[in-house]
Design an enzyme around this catalytic site. Structure first.
Site, mmCIF file in Angstrom:
data_model
loop_
_atom_site.group_PDB
_atom_site.id
_atom_site.type_symbol
_atom_site.label_atom_id
_atom_site.label_comp_id
_atom_site.label_asym_id
_atom_site.label_seq_id
_atom_site.Cartn_x
_atom_site.Cartn_y
_atom_site.Cartn_z
ATOM 1 N N VAL A 644 0.858 -1.179 0.000
ATOM 2 C CA VAL A 644 0.000 0.000 0.000
ATOM 3 C C VAL A 644 0.896 1.232 0.000
ATOM 4 O O VAL A 644 1.849 1.327 0.778
ATOM 5 C CB VAL A 644 -0.932 0.021 1.228
ATOM 6 C CG1 VAL A 644 -1.853 1.240 1.160
ATOM 7 C CG2 VAL A 644 -1.761 -1.258 1.301
ATOM 8 N N ASP A 754 -14.209 -10.466 6.956
ATOM 9 C CA ASP A 754 -12.841 -10.342 7.463
ATOM 10 C C ASP A 754 -12.727 -9.152 8.416
ATOM 11 O O ASP A 754 -11.819 -8.323 8.298
ATOM 12 C CB ASP A 754 -11.851 -10.190 6.304
ATOM 13 C CG ASP A 754 -10.426 -10.572 6.717
ATOM 14 O OD1 ASP A 754 -10.270 -11.239 7.749
ATOM 15 O OD2 ASP A 754 -9.485 -10.183 6.009
#
Length: 951
Positions: A644, A754
């Site tokens: 990221v 999740d």
């Protein structure tokens, strides 16, 4: 149409323009607009905007007089060449959130401009002083952008201005007033609306801002940094109907002149530092909504004149220093709906035994000194809250009022008319008339509604009726409208979700969307009086029906004109045409790539082509530029999917870019899942998808940048941010609201699959945002109860029932959320040194002891003296979420309400924004000690056969 024909048409059209003179400037301006803005309407072709039916362009006598392109998904910047449109009267680009850049100074050259609406775009920088050079301007709406700097004093020159809306920007400095050398807002004597809230305006409210020549009806200055006293001169503006000064730092006594404003219906003075006696307002005969909470008034009795205001629906005076008994007559006001007098020193006997308003829904007297209570049998039986009063332990009768009740305001939603319900496709929605369609959606924000009973259906029915009546009178292509989910936000605005359904087909064309957007941006629609002033923010619309066909006019007239005008200019025109054709070809190639970014998608390995709803497509080169070539300095995290990076858009907006590793086996499916889901869900507690990149073999997701990292980083001490108990409750509530939206309001419902502390991000005000939807699963039409699917998730958070049965339900997310709450309470990893946190808490707890005997388990950095009861109740809620059977776990909507009630028990407002940013809560990592500081997972074998790669 072939390229050769386009060239001929262009030649002839330019020849016509040379002969007709000034119309050429209009054409040049629109071409410049096309160059600077992407996603312009596809029928902007040909060289005659006035004769070719260009979408959103209105002409009078072959001159462009109106540009209305609301909700067109436009991106880019506004060209300075806009000044060439010398006859332009209306410019409305509202609800295009990706239009950015600075507003060009040349806007001040549009001398005939009447309406300038740029609502909900992303303009930044100062508002140019040249805005004051528009002598005809009547509506100036620049709200919900990122403008900064001072309010231009030159706006005072706009003598015809009726509507001034600069709200929700970053404007700073004082409110400008005239001084003989420069103009100011006091000169706007024909304006009826000053909407300047939610900026950073500072200094005093100038006394000279108000004068008796004004016709102002809405004065909205809340949520700024204003100081000083309320000027006595406000009494000169006798036309005022709404006054909002709340959320500033105003001080001193309230001027007596306020009482002369007999037309005021809504008065907000809360959350300031006002002193002196409570102002006498018995002259305000039309006053409906009054909030003077959280000030420093002299400790008085409840004024007797309250009972003379027969129009009052709402009295809110929390923490206002009130003392003495509560007058019996107070509750008999005929229109009264809500009385909130909590956190005062009220005492004596509470008597509701005589007549009371049949509309009264809530009396909140928490944290006072009331010692007894009188009510007749069959008397008042709505919400009465006496928590933390001496009366509570005394009798059985009062026990029912000594707990904070569950919110019984059912969320309103427009019901279907008398028609047969229908089953719709994945992304279609049934209208109230039982027709499947793609509605135009967004949120209505009402700045000062006169009512507080959000459960009263009659208000919303009246609004629906009013919307439909206007649509019919304006001949808009609207079949029906739907309203839902009324809430009061942290600024006490009323928010309502709006869906507008098309008539005669299942989707709107661009003209239809533009007309509806203009109705709402230009304030043509007037809501019922109870709702007060409003603004609208639209969601992106991605389902346009085909627009008007490209015009194919006869060339005969053009050929005659071309022949007459040929000769000397022909060579020059050919050169211009060739240049233009080359540029148009390049634009067409770029547009083709943008329209079909998935031309190289492999459906075999990654499923069908993603179906998107308004997400922006970035090229690889763009993202490479925004991240400084994906430099390590911009790397902010990594996972099983990839890295990221932090990036910066040209407008200055920070973004987070999730770049898939080429060896990521699940990357394609996760990429598809995430962009499909996030492109159609929008909630303040979900991370927003800015766009994606599927270019040069790369798969990247572009999100809003959330600056304070993950919840795990804060709990472990790595981020240097200390989360006190209040902020942990706010984080839990925000995450729960995001999940509840996915489960209950998304269509179809979505299971996240999740939920964990690394997938909860904290923004600059430590608000929680649910992130990472790569494993999420939508519930299809045939999957109302569960989805049978391969087990995926993260160890320690995974629902055992899902693992055993492979049947995924919303309650699987509830289980994960329960583990997350235990993580918030203990700052321990779900599985640590072979011990499972659920089992640890259940083993250690003893409900007969203070804090359930969990002192050794709880995070020692929490101040447990603040509200031990609220902590116990959070433990109870968390354990109910991790019940072995999903049927025994609460739904996420119930979890949200329970956390809200727990926060109220702790004396917190669930909808209040944090008072400070995270910068006020920095601690050094060396001095912070957390039991969560060990990052090594030691799996306990709760799911012994499950192999899950880190996600």
């Amino acid at each position: 149409m072939g390229q050769r024909t386009r060239l001929i048409l262009l030649l002839l059209s330019i020849q016509c323009l040379v002969l007709t003179g000034t119309a050429n400037d209009d054409y040049k301006a629109l071409i410049s607009l096309m160059d600077e803005l992407k996603n312009t309407p596809p029928n902007w072709v040909g060289a005659d905007p006035c004769g070719g039916n260009w979408e959103g362009i209105v002409c009078t006598n072959s001159r462009v007089t109106s540009i209305v392109l609301t909700s067109m998904n436009l991106t880019g910047e506004l060209s300075g060449e806009i000044q060439l449109l010398s006859e332009l009267q209306t410019l409305d680009l509202s609800y295009n959130k990706d239009i950015t850049g600075q507003l060009p100074n040349s806007i001040g050259n549009l001398q005939k401009l009447l309406n300038l609406n740029l609502i909900g775009c992303s303009f930044f920088g100062p508002i140019p002083d040249a805005i004051g050079n528009l002598p005809q301007l009547t509506i100036l709406s620049l709200n919900n952008n990122s403008f900064n700097g001072p309010i231009p004093a030159s706006i005072g020159n706009l003598s015809n201005l009726y509507w001034l809306d600069l709200a929700e920007n970053q404007l700073s400095g004082p409110i400008p007033v005239s001084n003989g050398f420069k103009p100011g807002l006091d000169m706007l004597v024909h304006a009826k609306h000053f909407h300047l809230e939610k900026n950073k305006l500072s200094g005093e409210i100038p006394p000279q801002l108000f004068n008796s020549s004004m016709v102002l009806i809405h004065l909205i200055l809340n949520s700024n940094d204003l100081t000083g006293s309320i000027p006595d001169t406000i009494g000169l503006v006798q036309t005022l109907q709404v006054i909002r000064f709340d959320g500033n730092s105003l001080s001193g006594p309230v001027p007596s002149s306020l009482n002369s404003l007999v037309n005021v219906g809504e008065l907000y003075l809360s959350n300031n530092k006002l002193t002196g006696p409570i102002p006498k307002l018995n002259g305000m005969n039309l006053l409906k909504y009054m909030d003077m909470s959280n000030n420093d008034f002299d400790a008085p009795d409840i004024p007797t004149w309250f009972s003379t205001l027969q129009s009052l629906t709402t009295i809110v005076m929390e923490n206002a220093g009130l003392q003495g008994p509560v007058p019996v007559s107070l509750f008999s006001l005929p229109n009264l709906q809500t009385v909130v007098l909590r956190n005062n020193q009220l005492n004596g006997t509470l008597n509701i035994s005589i007549a009371y308003s049949n509309q009264l829904q809530l009396i909140d007297l928490r944290n006072n000194s009331i010692v007894s209570f009188i009510n007749t049998a069959g008397g008042y039986n709505r919400d009465l809250i006496l928590v933390d009063n001496p009366v509570c332990p005394k009798t059985e009768v009062t026990k029912i009022y000594c707990v904070v009740p569950q919110s019984n305001n059912s969320l309103y939603s427009t019901t279907q008319n008398n028609c047969q319900p229908v089953q719709c496709n994945l992304d279609q929605i049934p209208s109230p008339n039982c027709k499947c369609a793609y509605p135009y959606m967004g949120t209505l924000f009402f700045r000062a509604p006169s009512f507080s009973d959000l459960g009263n259906v009659s208000y919303y029915k009246a609004l629906e009726k009013s919307l439909m009546e206007y649509s019919e009178s304006a001949k808009l292509p609207v079949d029906s409208v739907s309203l839902s989910n009324p809430i009061r936000d942290s600024s006490m605005n009323l928010e309502l979700s709006l869906e507008v359904f098309p008539s005669g087909q299942d989707r709107f064309n661009r003209t239809g969307i533009s007309r509806i957007g203009f109705m709402l941006s230009n304030q043509n629609f007037k809501p019922p009086p109870d709702f007060g002033p409003f603004y609208f923010i639209a969601d992106p619309y991605g389902h346009y029906a085909g627009g008007p066909k490209e015009s194919k006019k006869s060339l005969s007239t053009g050929i005659i004109i071309g022949a007459a005008a040929g000769g000397a200019v022909l060579l020059l025109l050919l050169l211009l045409a060739g240049t233009y054709a080359f540029r148009q070809k390049r634009r067409a190639e770029r547009a083709s790539e943008q329209l079909n970014p998935f031309a190289h998608w492999d459906p075999k390995s990654s499923g069908g082509i993603p179906q998107l709803k308004g997400a922006r497509s970035f090229s690889f080169e763009e993202l490479k530029k925004y991240t400084n070539k994906f430099s390590e300095a911009n790397s902010i995290g990594s996972g099983g999917y990839g890295k990221v990076y932090r990036g910066t858009l040209p407008a200055g907006q920070l973004i987070a870019i999730k770049r898939a590793q080429t060896e990521s086996m699940q990357g394609g499916l996760e990429f598809k899942t995430e962009i499909e889901l996030l492109s159609r869900v929008h909630h303040k507690n979900l991370v927003s998808l800015v766009g994606f990149c599927f270019d040069q073999g790369e798969q990247m997701l572009v999100y809003e940048y959330v600056p304070n990292g993950t919840l795990k980083d804060s709990l472990s001490g790595r981020s240097g941010i200390r989360l006190d108990w209040m902020r942990r409750l706010k984080v839990a509530l925000g995450a729960a609201r995001g999940l509840a939206y996915l489960h209950e309001l998304a269509n179809p419902p979505i299971i996240h699959r999740d939920i964990k502390s690394t997938n909860i991000l904290l923004d600059e005000r430590l608000n929680a945002k649910v992130a990472d939807f790569g494993l999420s699963k939508p519930m299809g039409d045939g999957e109302k109860d569960h989805v049978t699917t391969q087990v995926k998730g993260t160890m320690g958070y995974l629902d055992p029932e899902y693992y055993m049965t492979q049947q995924l339900t919303e309650k699987s997310d509830v289980y994960s959320f329960g583990v997350l709450m235990l993580e918030l309470i203990t700052a321990r990893m779900p599985i640590e040194r072979g011990k499972y946190i659920v089992r640890v808490v259940r083993t250690a707890m003893d409900r007969t002891k203070v804090l359930y005997n969990l002192h050794e388990v709880l995070d020692p950095t929490i101040d447990l003296q603040t509200s031990p009861k609220s902590l116990e109740k959070i433990v109870d809620l968390a354990l109910s979420c991790v019940e072995e059977s999903g049927a025994n776990r609460p739904a996420m909507g119930v979890v949200v309400k329970m956390i809200e009630n727990i926060m109220q028990l702790a004396g917190l407002n669930p909808d209040a924004e944090s008072a400070s940013t995270s910068e006020s809560y920095e601690v050094t990592k060396e001095n912070s000690h957390h039991p969560y500081s060990n990052d090594g997972f030691e799996y306990s074998g709760v799911y012994p056969n499950l192999k899950i790669e880190p996600h």
